[in-house]
Design an enzyme around this catalytic site. Structure first.
Site, short mmCIF file in Angstrom:
data_model
loop_
_atom_site.label_atom_id
_atom_site.label_comp_id
_atom_site.label_asym_id
_atom_site.label_seq_id
_atom_site.Cartn_x
_atom_site.Cartn_y
_atom_site.Cartn_z
N PHE A 1 0.83 -1.27 -0.16
CA PHE A 1 -0.11 0.04 -0.05
C PHE A 1 0.87 1.26 0.02
O PHE A 1 0.30 2.52 -0.18
CB PHE A 1 -0.94 0.05 1.45
CG PHE A 1 -0.37 -0.03 2.37
CD1 PHE A 1 0.12 1.01 3.13
CD2 PHE A 1 -0.23 -1.21 3.46
CE1 PHE A 1 0.74 1.06 4.55
CE2 PHE A 1 0.68 -1.16 4.56
CZ PHE A 1 0.94 -0.23 5.04
N ARG B 1 -11.99 7.19 13.73
CA ARG B 1 -11.82 6.98 12.22
C ARG B 1 -13.04 6.26 11.94
O ARG B 1 -13.36 6.02 10.84
CB ARG B 1 -10.85 5.68 12.45
CG ARG B 1 -9.21 6.43 12.59
CD ARG B 1 -8.22 5.32 12.37
NE ARG B 1 -6.87 5.95 12.36
CZ ARG B 1 -5.81 5.56 12.83
NH1 ARG B 1 -5.88 4.25 13.49
NH2 ARG B 1 -4.56 6.08 12.61
N ASN C 1 -8.30 6.65 6.41
CA ASN C 1 -8.97 6.62 7.49
C ASN C 1 -9.04 7.79 8.43
O ASN C 1 -9.05 7.91 9.51
CB ASN C 1 -8.15 5.45 8.41
CG ASN C 1 -6.57 5.77 8.55
OD1 ASN C 1 -6.10 6.74 8.20
ND2 ASN C 1 -5.91 4.79 9.15
N HIS D 1 -4.11 10.18 11.81
CA HIS D 1 -2.98 9.70 12.21
C HIS D 1 -2.59 9.95 13.29
O HIS D 1 -2.77 10.87 14.15
CB HIS D 1 -1.63 9.92 11.27
CG HIS D 1 -0.22 9.64 11.70
ND1 HIS D 1 0.14 8.28 11.20
CD2 HIS D 1 0.36 10.06 12.44
CE1 HIS D 1 1.14 8.19 11.94
NE2 HIS D 1 1.59 9.12 12.61
#
Length: 185
Positions: free
Chosen positions: A66, A114, A124, A127
């Site tokens: 990813f 989230r 999402n 962080h």
């Protein structure tokens, strides 16, 4: 014999929080939740990272499938970087964030940030630093001018209080008792 007293929660942790590009417009709403959750926003800045900066920031994820999508996503628009502080900031922030996969977060932690703001595993919304060392590295990355003071251990904090604070308080309070001024302030 000294009376047994619980040690005060002197250490205050700092952690990095990022409001990612897809929820940049929800900044005020998210900050309100952050503040109501007992965090202090120590520093804040809005910025847009280049793909190279994102690669450097997420260097620990390099080589994962990813990674290219992550750097493209994180450099796709502006974001908000914040240094949050409170007792056990890292664990409390991770708890408030919920699982990194927003779909799973909606199932298991429906009140997490989230779950509310994220759309999937990649997007999402927010962080958070994983641990103290990553928090220090990430804060230095986003706020290069920041001065990160080491957090004293419990014994170091007690030693500091005994060496510097208590003698000053004792001397000041003793003088105050001897003088008995009408207005002690």
């Amino acid at each position: 014999m000294q009376p047994l007293m619980p040690e005060p929660p002197i250490p205050v942790e700092k952690t990095l929080a990022l409001i990612k590009p897809d929820v940049f417009d929800k900044e005020e709403e998210i900050e309100d939740i952050v503040l109501k959750s007992g965090f202090l926003i120590v520093q804040k800045r809005k910025l847009q990272l280049s793909p190279e900066q994102c690669s450097n920031f997420y260097a620990d994820q390099y080589g994962k499938m990813f990674f290219p999508n992550l750097t493209a996503y994180m450099s796709s628009g502006p974001l908000v970087a914040m240094v949050l502080a409170r007792h056990n900031a890292i664990s409390y922030w991770k708890e408030l964030l919920g699982p990194s996969n927003s779909i799973k977060a909606r199932e298991t932690h429906p009140d997490s940030l989230r779950a509310i703001y994220g759309t999937d595993d990649l997007r999402n919304a927010l962080h958070g630093s994983h641990n103290l060392s990553s928090a220090e590295r990430e804060i230095r990355f986003m706020f290069p001018e920041a001065i990160l003071e080491p957090i004293p251990t419990r014994q170091a904090a007690v030693d500091y209080l005994n060496l510097y604070v208590n003698p000053t308080l004792l001397a000041g309070l003793t003088a105050l008792c001897k003088e008995k001024p009408a207005d002690p302030m």
